[in-house]
Design an enzyme around this catalytic site. Structure first.
Site, short mmCIF file in Angstrom:
data_model
loop_
_atom_site.label_atom_id
_atom_site.label_comp_id
_atom_site.label_asym_id
_atom_site.label_seq_id
_atom_site.Cartn_x
_atom_site.Cartn_y
_atom_site.Cartn_z
N ASP A 298 10.56 -121.97 -6.19
CA ASP A 298 11.08 -120.99 -4.96
C ASP A 298 12.21 -121.37 -5.12
OD1 ASP A 298 7.96 -120.58 -5.07
OD2 ASP A 298 7.82 -122.46 -3.14
N ASP B 132 -4.28 -116.72 -2.47
CA ASP B 132 -4.13 -118.04 -1.28
C ASP B 132 -5.84 -119.05 -1.40
OD1 ASP B 132 -1.76 -118.01 -2.15
OD2 ASP B 132 -1.07 -117.39 0.01
#
Lengths: 251, 181
Positions: A130, A11
């Site tokens: 997701d 990330d």
């Protein structure tokens, strides 16, 4: 034999890795290029860099980072986050990314997948999904899992494939961060119903979880973040373990 | 590609200029794209003729390899014909045969040319939906759905279906061998 892939995910915020690491041998653990190179040397098969910067300036920083990654790392890498339109894809591919992953933007505007496939080929388009298990089934969520949508996992994954996605990156929000293994039932259904590769994400906590997602989940690749960043599962050790179980792995 | 060559200490020049191509020590013909539209582009710029006539070592990569063959099933395209062998679409035999063939697969090589020093199967990175069958110019082979060509060689023309620039240290050895020819 085609190998199952191990993919660390980093990330990135403002050009720096977000989650801390405990790699003592890195000069700068916050530098995504340093960390990416270390993973590459350890045997990672691909890398994913997710930009979680919101600002416009941050996006420019990320593009510059992608150029540095491409100049320094000799394995394939995918970039995601902040991709809203074809222009963003073009910018990141020109900077040297091999693939882009699209998530919320593709659910809001599914035609984005067609446009990417048509302009740059299916192989660059990773549809990231997701989803969370609800009483009615697996529901897709937006914005890192905060906003429910009217799309269900399996029908959206089929549509993404039909529109030209080259891979599906499925993150189970129920399993993400819990470290109890991947969502293998849903993964197996995806892998058995679709004809494009499936990347398992969310739930890695032990080497056995990778074994299970490849054998029971029929996943083509497995993605994880913290177990690699914090050295809980060293990649060379993981790959030796999987290889010992006769799972096809690149050593 | 440019990053990989720079890491090996050479300064590549990205060009479609005839003079520059003819003067180059080595020519790399990479490619991600679709066969028929790319062939149209090459013809429109006279590059089809130029590439075939090149005398220095030439390396075609991925679509580059496919375009060096005679014909591609992708867009029913007539190609350069340097290698007289067709490019075919993968026909999955069972559900696990996903197309594109994407990821790391092992190659068995002749051990010379761009594979100098290779004595055992090595992993390299592939992404493709079309393939070249095994033929007399096959310099490396791999297997996915069926055995097929991972690399071709004839005279000064070399080609790989896989991406050496994305294949870690193994890919760097292959590129270095090409630069050393």
């Amino acid at each position: 034999m085609l190998a199952k892939r191990i993919i660390p995910c980093l990330d990135i915020r403002d050009g720096r890795t977000v989650k801390g690491t405990n790699f003592v041998n890195l000069r700068d653990a916050g530098d995504p290029v340093e960390l990416g190179r270390l993973y590459s040397e350890q045997g990672a098969d691909e890398l994913v860099f997710l930009d979680i910067t919101a600002s416009f300036e941050g996006r420019k920083t990320f593009t510059e980072l992608v150029e540095r990654i491409a100049a320094n790392i000799s394995i394939p890498f995918t970039v995601g986050g902040g991709i809203h339109e074809l222009k963003d894809v073009e910018r990141l591919l020109s900077a040297g990314a091999d693939k882009v992953s699209v998530n919320s933007a593709a659910i809001k505007n599914p035609d984005l997948i067609n446009q990417i496939a048509l302009n740059f080929g299916s192989q660059v388009c990773v549809a990231a999904i997701d989803a969370k298990q609800m009483p009615e089934g697996w529901r897709c969520f937006l914005n890192g899992g905060r906003v429910p949508t009217d799309r269900m996992l399996f029908e959206w994954a089929h549509e993404a494939e039909d529109r030209g996605a080259g891979e599906i990156l499925f993150t189970s929000m129920d399993h993400d961060g819990v470290k109890q293994g991947f969502a293998n039932d849903a993964l197996r259904k995806l892998s058995d119903e679709l004809t494009i590769p499936i990347i398992a994400s969310g739930g890695a906590g032990a080497k056995e979880h990778f074994r299970d997602t490849f054998i029971e989940g029929h996943a083509d690749a497995a993605l994880a973040a913290s177990v690699f960043h914090f050295g809980e599962i060293p990649i060379p050790e993981l790959k030796q373990y999987l290889c010992g179980l006769n799972i096809p792995i690149r050593i | 590609m440019i990053g990989a060559l720079t890491r090996l200490g050479v300064t590549p020049l990205l060009t479609d200029n005839e003079e520059e191509l003819r003067r180059a020590d080595k020519v790399i013909f990479p490619g991600v794209g679709e066969a028929s539209t790319t062939m149209e582009y090459l013809r429109a710029h006279g590059l089809d003729r130029i590439i075939k006539d090149l005398k220095q070592p030439v390396l075609g990569i991925c679509l580059g390899q496919q375009l060096m063959c005679s014909h591609s099933e992708e867009g029913d395209a007539d190609c350069l014909g340097i290698f007289d062998v067709p490019v075919l679409k993968f026909q999955p035999q069972k559900h696990q045969d996903k197309v594109p063939h994407m990821g790391w697969n092992t190659i068995e090589t002749t051990g010379d040319g761009i594979f100098k020093g290779f004595s055992k199967p090595e992993f390299v990175y592939f992404v493709h939906s079309f393939y070249v069958p095994v033929c007399q110019w096959t310099a490396a082979r791999t297997e996915y759905i069926l055995p097929f060509t991972a690399s071709l060689h004839k005279d000064n023309f070399y080609a790989t279906q896989f991406h050496p620039e994305k294949s870690g240290p193994t890919g760097e050895r292959i590129l270095k061998n090409f630069l050393d020819i």
